[in-house]
Scaffold this motif. Structure first.
Motif, PDB file in Angstrom:
ATOM      1  N   THR A 263      45.167  61.480  46.015  1.00 57.74           N
ATOM      2  CA  THR A 263      44.662  60.945  44.758  1.00 57.74           C
ATOM      3  C   THR A 263      45.616  59.895  44.201  1.00 57.74           C
ATOM      4  O   THR A 263      46.839  60.115  44.168  1.00 57.74           O
ATOM      5  CB  THR A 263      44.474  62.074  43.738  1.00 57.74           C
ATOM      6  OG1 THR A 263      43.544  63.032  44.263  1.00 57.74           O
ATOM      7  CG2 THR A 263      43.920  61.531  42.420  1.00 57.74           C
ATOM      8  N   HIS A 264      45.059  58.765  43.758  1.00 57.49           N
ATOM      9  CA  HIS A 264      45.854  57.680  43.191  1.00 57.49           C
ATOM     10  C   HIS A 264      45.223  57.226  41.874  1.00 57.49           C
ATOM     11  O   HIS A 264      44.000  57.258  41.723  1.00 57.49           O
ATOM     12  CB  HIS A 264      45.933  56.502  44.158  1.00 57.49           C
ATOM     13  CG  HIS A 264      46.636  56.831  45.447  1.00 57.49           C
ATOM     14  ND1 HIS A 264      47.986  56.647  45.635  1.00 57.49           N
ATOM     15  CD2 HIS A 264      46.152  57.355  46.617  1.00 57.49           C
ATOM     16  CE1 HIS A 264      48.315  57.028  46.858  1.00 57.49           C
ATOM     17  NE2 HIS A 264      47.225  57.460  47.470  1.00 57.49           N
ATOM     18  N   THR A 265      46.072  56.787  40.948  1.00 56.62           N
ATOM     19  CA  THR A 265      45.598  56.268  39.663  1.00 56.62           C
ATOM     20  C   THR A 265      45.252  54.792  39.807  1.00 56.62           C
ATOM     21  O   THR A 265      46.064  54.002  40.304  1.00 56.62           O
ATOM     22  CB  THR A 265      46.667  56.445  38.579  1.00 56.62           C
ATOM     23  OG1 THR A 265      46.987  57.831  38.456  1.00 56.62           O
ATOM     24  CG2 THR A 265      46.166  55.925  37.239  1.00 56.62           C
ATOM     25  N   ILE A 266      44.060  54.431  39.361  1.00 57.05           N
ATOM     26  CA  ILE A 266      43.617  53.039  39.407  1.00 57.05           C
ATOM     27  C   ILE A 266      43.364  52.582  37.974  1.00 57.05           C
ATOM     28  O   ILE A 266      42.689  53.264  37.200  1.00 57.05           O
ATOM     29  CB  ILE A 266      42.347  52.876  40.246  1.00 57.05           C
ATOM     30  CG1 ILE A 266      42.604  53.357  41.666  1.00 57.05           C
ATOM     31  CG2 ILE A 266      41.892  51.415  40.267  1.00 57.05           C
ATOM     32  CD1 ILE A 266      41.382  53.294  42.558  1.00 57.05           C
ATOM     33  N   THR A 267      43.911  51.413  37.639  1.00 56.91           N
ATOM     34  CA  THR A 267      43.721  50.817  36.317  1.00 56.91           C
ATOM     35  C   THR A 267      43.122  49.428  36.495  1.00 56.91           C
ATOM     36  O   THR A 267      43.624  48.633  37.305  1.00 56.91           O
ATOM     37  CB  THR A 267      45.059  50.701  35.563  1.00 56.91           C
ATOM     38  OG1 THR A 267      45.655  51.991  35.460  1.00 56.91           O
ATOM     39  CG2 THR A 267      44.833  50.129  34.164  1.00 56.91           C
ATOM     40  N   VAL A 268      42.054  49.169  35.773  1.00 60.63           N
ATOM     41  CA  VAL A 268      41.418  47.854  35.787  1.00 60.63           C
ATOM     42  C   VAL A 268      41.400  47.333  34.353  1.00 60.63           C
ATOM     43  O   VAL A 268      40.931  48.025  33.445  1.00 60.63           O
ATOM     44  CB  VAL A 268      39.977  47.918  36.340  1.00 60.63           C
ATOM     45  CG1 VAL A 268      39.318  46.540  36.278  1.00 60.63           C
ATOM     46  CG2 VAL A 268      39.975  48.436  37.771  1.00 60.63           C
ATOM     47  N   GLU A 269      41.929  46.111  34.158  1.00 60.39           N
ATOM     48  CA  GLU A 269      41.904  45.487  32.847  1.00 60.39           C
ATOM     49  C   GLU A 269      41.101  44.193  32.935  1.00 60.39           C
ATOM     50  O   GLU A 269      41.223  43.445  33.914  1.00 60.39           O
ATOM     51  CB  GLU A 269      43.330  45.207  32.367  1.00 60.39           C
ATOM     52  CG  GLU A 269      44.107  46.494  32.125  1.00 60.39           C
ATOM     53  CD  GLU A 269      45.520  46.266  31.636  1.00 60.39           C
ATOM     54  OE1 GLU A 269      46.136  47.236  31.140  1.00 60.39           O
ATOM     55  OE2 GLU A 269      46.034  45.125  31.753  1.00 60.39           O
ATOM     56  N   TYR A 270      40.297  43.958  31.901  1.00 59.53           N
ATOM     57  CA  TYR A 270      39.350  42.835  31.939  1.00 59.53           C
ATOM     58  C   TYR A 270      39.203  42.252  30.539  1.00 59.53           C
ATOM     59  O   TYR A 270      39.310  42.973  29.541  1.00 59.53           O
ATOM     60  CB  TYR A 270      37.989  43.346  32.433  1.00 59.53           C
ATOM     61  CG  TYR A 270      36.823  42.430  32.162  1.00 59.53           C
ATOM     62  CD1 TYR A 270      36.530  41.358  33.002  1.00 59.53           C
ATOM     63  CD2 TYR A 270      35.999  42.642  31.060  1.00 59.53           C
ATOM     64  CE1 TYR A 270      35.456  40.516  32.746  1.00 59.53           C
ATOM     65  CE2 TYR A 270      34.921  41.795  30.795  1.00 59.53           C
ATOM     66  CZ  TYR A 270      34.657  40.741  31.641  1.00 59.53           C
ATOM     67  OH  TYR A 270      33.592  39.900  31.382  1.00 59.53           O
ATOM     68  N   TYR A 271      39.001  40.927  30.480  1.00 58.92           N
ATOM     69  CA  TYR A 271      38.655  40.335  29.189  1.00 58.92           C
ATOM     70  C   TYR A 271      37.562  39.295  29.367  1.00 58.92           C
ATOM     71  O   TYR A 271      37.423  38.680  30.427  1.00 58.92           O
ATOM     72  CB  TYR A 271      39.884  39.712  28.506  1.00 58.92           C
ATOM     73  CG  TYR A 271      40.295  38.353  29.043  1.00 58.92           C
ATOM     74  CD1 TYR A 271      39.707  37.177  28.561  1.00 58.92           C
ATOM     75  CD2 TYR A 271      41.285  38.240  30.021  1.00 58.92           C
ATOM     76  CE1 TYR A 271      40.093  35.929  29.052  1.00 58.92           C
ATOM     77  CE2 TYR A 271      41.673  37.001  30.505  1.00 58.92           C
ATOM     78  CZ  TYR A 271      41.066  35.844  30.023  1.00 58.92           C
ATOM     79  OH  TYR A 271      41.442  34.619  30.501  1.00 58.92           O
ATOM     80  N   GLU A 272      36.764  39.135  28.331  1.00 64.29           N
ATOM     81  CA  GLU A 272      35.697  38.133  28.287  1.00 64.29           C
ATOM     82  C   GLU A 272      35.995  37.173  27.137  1.00 64.29           C
ATOM     83  O   GLU A 272      36.167  37.595  25.991  1.00 64.29           O
ATOM     84  CB  GLU A 272      34.345  38.807  28.061  1.00 64.29           C
ATOM     85  CG  GLU A 272      33.247  37.924  27.501  1.00 64.29           C
ATOM     86  CD  GLU A 272      32.868  36.755  28.392  1.00 64.29           C
ATOM     87  OE1 GLU A 272      32.087  35.916  27.931  1.00 64.29           O
ATOM     88  OE2 GLU A 272      33.342  36.689  29.553  1.00 64.29           O
ATOM     89  N   ARG A 273      36.074  35.859  27.505  1.00 64.91           N
ATOM     90  CA  ARG A 273      36.348  34.845  26.491  1.00 64.91           C
ATOM     91  C   ARG A 273      35.056  34.397  25.823  1.00 64.91           C
ATOM     92  O   ARG A 273      34.877  34.526  24.625  1.00 64.91           O
ATOM     93  CB  ARG A 273      37.063  33.646  27.122  1.00 64.91           C
ATOM     94  CG  ARG A 273      37.436  32.555  26.115  1.00 64.91           C
ATOM     95  CD  ARG A 273      38.570  33.014  25.212  1.00 64.91           C
ATOM     96  NE  ARG A 273      39.789  33.212  25.981  1.00 64.91           N
ATOM     97  CZ  ARG A 273      40.843  33.908  25.559  1.00 64.91           C
ATOM     98  NH1 ARG A 273      40.805  34.500  24.379  1.00 64.91           N
ATOM     99  NH2 ARG A 273      41.926  34.035  26.308  1.00 64.91           N
ATOM    100  N   SER A 274      34.135  33.850  26.607  1.00 66.68           N
ATOM    101  CA  SER A 274      32.861  33.388  26.058  1.00 66.68           C
ATOM    102  C   SER A 274      31.889  33.160  27.197  1.00 66.68           C
ATOM    103  O   SER A 274      32.261  33.146  28.372  1.00 66.68           O
ATOM    104  CB  SER A 274      33.056  32.083  25.254  1.00 66.68           C
ATOM    105  OG  SER A 274      33.518  31.045  26.110  1.00 66.68           O
ATOM    106  N   GLY A 275      30.623  32.976  26.835  1.00 67.11           N
ATOM    107  CA  GLY A 275      29.592  32.721  27.839  1.00 67.11           C
ATOM    108  C   GLY A 275      29.177  33.992  28.552  1.00 67.11           C
ATOM    109  O   GLY A 275      29.076  35.066  27.944  1.00 67.11           O
ATOM    110  N   VAL A 276      28.961  33.892  29.861  1.00 65.34           N
ATOM    111  CA  VAL A 276      28.511  35.022  30.674  1.00 65.34           C
ATOM    112  C   VAL A 276      29.666  35.986  30.916  1.00 65.34           C
ATOM    113  O   VAL A 276      30.812  35.559  31.104  1.00 65.34           O
ATOM    114  CB  VAL A 276      27.936  34.519  32.012  1.00 65.34           C
ATOM    115  CG1 VAL A 276      27.610  35.683  32.937  1.00 65.34           C
ATOM    116  CG2 VAL A 276      26.696  33.671  31.770  1.00 65.34           C
ATOM    117  N   ALA A 277      29.370  37.294  30.902  1.00 64.32           N
ATOM    118  CA  ALA A 277      30.383  38.333  31.124  1.00 64.32           C
ATOM    119  C   ALA A 277      30.025  39.138  32.365  1.00 64.32           C
ATOM    120  O   ALA A 277      28.944  39.724  32.445  1.00 64.32           O
ATOM    121  CB  ALA A 277      30.486  39.256  29.910  1.00 64.32           C
ATOM    122  N   VAL A 278      30.950  39.159  33.339  1.00 66.65           N
ATOM    123  CA  VAL A 278      30.738  39.865  34.599  1.00 66.65           C
ATOM    124  C   VAL A 278      32.005  40.629  34.946  1.00 66.65           C
ATOM    125  O   VAL A 278      33.116  40.089  34.814  1.00 66.65           O
ATOM    126  CB  VAL A 278      30.398  38.890  35.753  1.00 66.65           C
ATOM    127  CG1 VAL A 278      30.339  39.629  37.093  1.00 66.65           C
ATOM    128  CG2 VAL A 278      29.087  38.173  35.491  1.00 66.65           C
TER     129      VAL A 278
END
Length: 596
Positions: A263-278
């Protein structure tokens, strides 16, 4: 002087104790569930007279191969239990274990429906109830073998849990402050477009931190893939394997890391500035050359029709699935899996089919890709807890591509469960090869319309068929049809023209108008077929009974009539018809038919 005050004090204590004694039993009785009224039938469908009525303290029965009690049979019986129960306000988890089928109603609303023969199976459903009395109705049937009927409920806890990804959503683009929303996300596979993830979050200038504990069964080098618009970074343990913390259009980044099994810890960080968000994240064991995108039935990328009637069961991929009873012709219910793919290319599409509540023999999965559609009919009843391939197709990965499954299977109404679970898209390594837009299979001289796909393959490969049919006069189209096989041939009916084709085993065929109308008798009760055979019904039956030549040549039906979504294409000298069960037929105006 002291005796009277003591007597008065003692009397008051006794009076209080008497009042408490009178109140407590009544209060306790309100906390208990009153007995269920049980109505028992000697039929499996709650029909006919009630043969036993009694109060059952609880629905908690395991009768084995025995009977619930005289005069109820040991097999092929049914029960209806009803109760009126006081609940405190809250969310309750109802747990039902049955062998064979059952339907659970709360306040006359169907909340669990698995009315099908099955071994002992457990179902759960959560319902939020207001304080006060609510009606409970459980309908149950036993077909054969062991008989189990057990119903219970409990107030669910309020402590939040995150079995998949813990998603912390911030109303800013810098992951600062306290999250405005925290929830469980079953996967990171989002395309919010110009919208927002939730009402608490703005459509632009937001950020998310996802964390989870992921189990890796095999030690090796794993390749992580992240597609995002705008920034994203992925950390495994204490190591950042992807870091694209920049404003960008939808872009895919990859990174690799060696991981030990465990088992491993996974961290995902994301930001949306403007327009389409994916935001999309996946991983695969290095060296496979494959990236796998999952869309589960609990993901936002899975959508379904809003009609009530979808049932859920805590089983299947990630321990959850939806299912509905099939419709014959009307697509009342549907589910759609829409992936966010990392880039264009060939993807193998696979569907997960669990062993429970997937029972149709004619699930038509429609794969919409690169501006085209391919249908794949799968018998869900043949598979148990496994991934089943629908084929490999080219996807342009610009959006608007999906897999669709509707509830109209052509089988008799409400006889088969249609299941909805996960779909995965496996990117294949090698050269990208776009699937060509369907067009003329060959360019036969003199034909302005040339059949394509299955009709085109049959027509182009068979000179006899080309000679007897000539050129197509219209493109292929889908129609609702009916079919029935007989000892001496088969019948087809098409809804758009309301005609019946009769195909005889000697290779000849005839066409007749359908003269039967709804409301007329469907059969002649004086005509009794031999065991294992059928008198045709409705339009097929009226033609069969009124035309002695047809009846004599066809003899008895070998199956009941069934409806299906078929296809037809007219030609200069005949017509082609397609049945998912029986295949493609060319009906030529010279009175002969050929099967492909």
């Amino acid at each position: 002087m002291t005796a009277r005050p003591l007597l008065r004090w003692t009397s008051r204590v006794l009076l209080v104790l008497l009042v408490v004694a009178l109140i407590l039993p009544a209060s306790a009785s309100l906390a208990q569930t009153p007995p269920f009224r049980g109505e028992y039938y000697n039929t499996p469908d709650l029909s006919g007279p009630v043969v036993l009525v009694r109060d059952d303290p609880a629905v908690n029965f395991n009768w084995g191969s025995g009977s619930p009690g005289s005069p109820v049979r040991a097999d092929n019986f049914s029960v209806r239990w009803t109760n009126w129960v006081s609940f405190g306000a809250g969310t309750y988890r109802f747990t039902l274990r049955v062998d064979d089928g059952a339907r659970l109603y709360i306040d006359d609303v169907l909340v669990l429906n698995c009315w099908t023969p099955q071994p002992a199976t457990t179902y759960t459903v959560d319902r939020t109830l207001s304080a006060g009395y609510h009606s409970i109705r459980l309908e149950y049937f036993e077909a054969g073998g062991d008989a189990v009927a057990q119903l219970s409920w409990s107030l669910t806890g309020s402590t939040p849990t995150y079995p998949d990804w813990k998603g912390e959503y911030f109303a800013n683009a810098s992951l600062s402050g306290s999250p405005a929303l925290t929830r469980n996300d079953t996967s990171i596979n989002f395309n919010w477009g110009y919208g927002s993830p939730a009402s608490q979050i703005p459509a632009d200038n937001f950020s998310v931190r996802w964390t989870r504990q992921a189990y890796f069964g095999t030690a090796g080098t794993y390749t992580f893939s992240a597609t995002s618009d705008d920034g994203i970074r992925v950390k495994v343990g204490d190591t950042w394997v992807i870091n694209r913390w920049v404003d960008q259009p939808a872009t895919t980044a990859t990174g690799s890391i060696y991981l030990s099994a465990g088992t491993h810890t996974i961290t995902v960080e994301y930001y949306e500035r403007s327009g389409v968000a994916v935001a999309n994240v996946s991983w695969s064991l290095g060296g496979s050359g494959e990236t796998v995108i999952y869309v589960d039935d609990l993901d936002p990328a899975f959508t379904r029709s809003s009609l009530t009637g979808f049932n859920k069961k805590y089983y299947g991929y990630r321990n959850h699935l939806f299912w509905v009873w099939n419709n014959t012709s009307t697509a009342s219910y549907w589910g759609r899996w829409t992936p966010t793919l990392p880039g264009p290319g060939d993807y193998e599409v696979q569907v997960y089919i669990p062993r429970y509540c997937f029972g149709t023999t004619a699930a038509r999965y429609r794969v919409y890709h690169n501006g085209t559609r391919h249908d794949k009919i799968v018998s869900q009843a043949l598979y148990y807890d496994q991934w089943v391939s629908l084929g490999t197709y080219y996807f342009h990965a610009r959006g608007g591509e999906y897999v669709l499954l509707a509830s109209n299977t052509g089988e008799p109404y409400a006889t088969r469960p249609v299941g909805y679970d996960a779909v995965r898209f496996i990117k294949k390594s090698g050269t990208v090869s776009p699937t060509p837009t369907p067009g003329p299979t060959p360019t036969w001289t003199g034909c302005s319309i040339v059949p394509v796909l299955g009709f085109g393959d049959f027509w182009s490969r068979n000179a006899q068929v080309r000679a007897c049919l000539g050129c197509a006069t219209q493109p292929e189209k889908g129609v609702w049809m009916g079919e029935q096989t007989f000892i001496g041939g088969k019948m087809f009916w098409r809804q758009d023209t309301d005609v019946i084709y009769v195909l005889f085993n000697d290779g000849t065929w005839q066409q007749f108008p359908n003269t039967w109308f709804a409301g007329e008798p469907e059969t002649d009760p004086s005509i009794v077929p031999p065991a294992g055979y059928y008198q045709p019904r409705r339009g097929f039956g009226e033609l069969w009974r009124s035309n002695s030549i047809v009846r004599g040549a066809l003899s008895w039906g070998t199956i009941e009539e069934r409806g299906f979504s078929g296809a037809v294409e007219p030609f200069e000298r005949g017509v082609m018809i397609w049945s998912p069960q029986l295949g493609i037929y060319a009906l030529c105006t010279d009175g002969k038919w050929v099967r492909y």
